[in-house]
Design an enzyme around this catalytic site. Structure first.
Site: not given
Length: 319
Positions: A124, A159, A232, A272, A282
């Protein structure tokens, strides 16, 4: 080559979509030997990092898809490549595993992705290194700051920093319904840091996974499209994957980040992107190989194993 996969238990693989399985299958097709072990099988004894590894034979059958050889304690430096493919959670056990892999690297092991680079790139927080590609973002544990961010932007995604598969993601719209409960829960009453991002309406067209292999983007992304009222797009949260060519913006982001991340030891990265914005980087065990290959006809696993062969060859030449 002898390739060792550090992965979760093989018995849990869904081989029709598992990217690690796709890597294994392509490696075998190219004549390489493959081995597997779990993090619990690693040990450091007498200064040497070893693992109880098992050679795998692929059967070609959909159910009993592998046969195991005898388990042997082996120095990780004896393999041509060790692939870190353990799924999150990125907890302290995961961190300890990367630290053992650091020591194995110092003893000659070639580990992909580089364990220190995995630690340094929270999936993140890593986007904050590239603010030119991100939507408005706040990282904080302070409840007042989080409330103020929502008041400013009106429609916000909250999140946790250590989740995967869409777990723990909440959208709070302009009416602020449940805002207090959500941020109190996610921050554990202000004691845990979380991320807040301005909601990106383009999510209805998909949360795109762009794979970058040794600095070069795969030419197709997998757009993971939310279903029904779900916010999501993650496949684990019920999203539907649709392979599509990279847009000009997708390619701009991938080509800007790819060489930099590859130079840091990240052979495989999953970016992403929602609409025009980068939302995650990621690095632990990026997926979507088989979905892209099945739908677009581009062999992602072949591109990956070829890149791995080149990296190992370069390392051997330098050694």
């Amino acid at each position: 080559m002898k390739i060792a996969f550090l992965a979760d238990p093989l018995s849990g693989f869904k081989i029709y979509k598992d990217s690690t399985f796709a890597m294994m299958r392509e490696a075998v097709r190219r004549g390489h030997r493959i081995f597997a072990f779990e993090q619990r099988h690693m040990a450091l004894e007498d200064g040497i990092v070893t693992a109880d590894v098992t050679e795998i034979t692929l059967t070609g059958e959909p159910d009993e898809w592998y046969r195991l050889g005898a388990q042997q304690s082996t120095r990780l430096s004896e393999f041509d490549a060790v692939l870190e493919r353990k799924d999150p959670p990125f907890d302290m056990e995961y961190v300890y595993g990367t630290q053992l892999l650091d020591i194995a690297e110092a003893q000659g092991a070639r580990v992909f992705n580089k364990p220190s680079a995995i630690r340094d790139h929270n999936e993140k927080l890593a986007i904050l290194q590239f603010p030119q590609f991100t939507s408005p973002t706040l990282v904080s544990s302070d409840l007042a700051r989080l409330r103020a961010f929502h008041a400013q932007h009106g429609d916000v995604i909250f999140k946790p920093l250590d989740g995967m598969g869409g777990a723990g993601i909440f959208r709070i719209k302009a009416d602020g319904m449940n805002l207090g409960s959500v941020i109190e829960m996610l921050t554990e009453l202000g004691t845990r840091t979380i991320m807040a991002q301005k909601y990106i309406p383009a999510i209805v067209h998909g949360d795109k996974r762009i794979l970058v292999i040794d600095g070069k983007p795969v030419p197709f992304a997998l757009a993971r499209i939310p279903q029904g009222d779900e916010v999501r797009g993650n496949l684990a949260a019920g999203g539907i994957g649709r392979a599509q060519p990279l847009t000009e913006r997708d390619r701009e982001i991938a080509e800007a980040l790819g060489p930099l991340l590859a130079a840091r030891g990240l052979l495989l990265v999953g970016l992403d992107v929602i609409g025009e914005f980068l939302t995650e980087v990621n690095v632990t065990s990026p997926t979507c190989f088989q979905e892209i290959t099945d739908q677009a006809g581009f062999d992602v696993a072949a591109m990956f194993i070829e890149a791995l062969e080149c990296r190992v060859g370069q390392a051997a030449g330098q050694g």
